[in-house]
Enzyme design. Structure first.
Site, PDB file in Angstrom:
ATOM      1  N   HIS A 226       0.597   4.460   4.408  1.00 27.73           N
ATOM      2  CA  HIS A 226      -0.089   5.001   2.969  1.00 27.73           C
ATOM      3  C   HIS A 226       0.044   6.656   2.947  1.00 27.73           C
ATOM      4  O   HIS A 226       0.844   7.403   1.848  1.00 27.73           O
ATOM      5  CB  HIS A 226      -1.610   5.507   3.389  1.00 27.73           C
TER       6      HIS A 226
ATOM      7  N   SER B 153       1.258  -1.325   0.304  1.00 28.48           N
ATOM      8  CA  SER B 153       0.144  -0.155  -0.447  1.00 28.48           C
ATOM      9  C   SER B 153       0.788   0.987   0.195  1.00 28.48           C
ATOM     10  O   SER B 153       0.233   2.405  -0.835  1.00 28.48           O
ATOM     11  CB  SER B 153      -1.201   0.247   1.093  1.00 28.48           C
TER      12      SER B 153
END
Length: 200
Positions: free
Chosen positions: A177, A122
């Site tokens: 993220h 991610s």
């Protein structure tokens, strides 16, 4: 394509081991133990091998928590990857992916209080999105377009992260993220061509 095949291959092997089809059911635990991102290794935890505190910044990107986790990430890789490969080529795309994954690990290390391992691509994927959005931001300014839609895109990413964090009961590495997105954005300022498309 190589990143996709490699990442899927790792998870499929671990899935097969989980179901006793190959190897040992301990393979996943060992993969996490040796390849996941453990913040404690940057403090005073004893590593399994000398380079682990550094290698984990890369290896965690190739591990996932489940097939669903893998599928979601690989879908984003295909969708966003096509856009960036067209704009910068395979080499720079791979560089942004790798650097953003490292930045995701750094963001996780700096912002989390968790002692649990972190796995997944991610951070790297958010880096690809960051690079994509930087180019859109740059060309919007260059061509005099309104940047409101780009601001809304970033706001949408924040809302989406908050929603998934809530749905997953806090089991979402939003720190990775954020770190990946910022790293991809910064990397794009160096590698993405600043010349916009020419009119024909």
């Amino acid at each position: 394509m190589f990143i996709l095949i490699l990442t899927c291959g790792v998870e499929l092997i671990l899935q097969a081991a989980d179901y006793g089809l190959i190897g040992s059911v301990r393979w996943r635990a060992l993969a996490y133990q040796y390849g996941a991102f453990w913040v404690g290794l940057l403090d005073n935890w004893r590593p399994n091998y000398p380079a682990q505190p550094w290698v984990m910044f890369v290896t965690h990107q190739g591990l996932h928590a489940s097939l669903a986790h893998l599928a979601g990430n690989m879908l984003i890789l295909v969708l966003v990857g096509r856009i960036l490969v067209e704009r910068v080529g395979q080499g720079w795309f791979a560089a942004i992916y790798l650097i953003s994954g490292i930045g995701g690990g750094l963001g996780f290390a700096l912002l989390t209080n968790s002692t649990q391992p972190m796995v997944g691509a991610s951070g790297a994927l958010f880096g690809l999105v960051g690079a994509w959005k930087w180019q859109d931001w740059f060309f919007s300014a260059q061509q005099g377009f309104n940047r409101r839609s780009l601001v809304l895109d970033v706001f949408g990413l924040i809302v989406l992260n908050a929603l998934f964090w809530f749905i997953q009961d806090g089991q979402l590495a939003w720190e990775a993220h954020l770190g990946g997105f910022l790293t991809g954005w910064l990397a794009a300022t160096l590698v993405i061509p600043r010349k916009g498309p020419e009119a024909t």
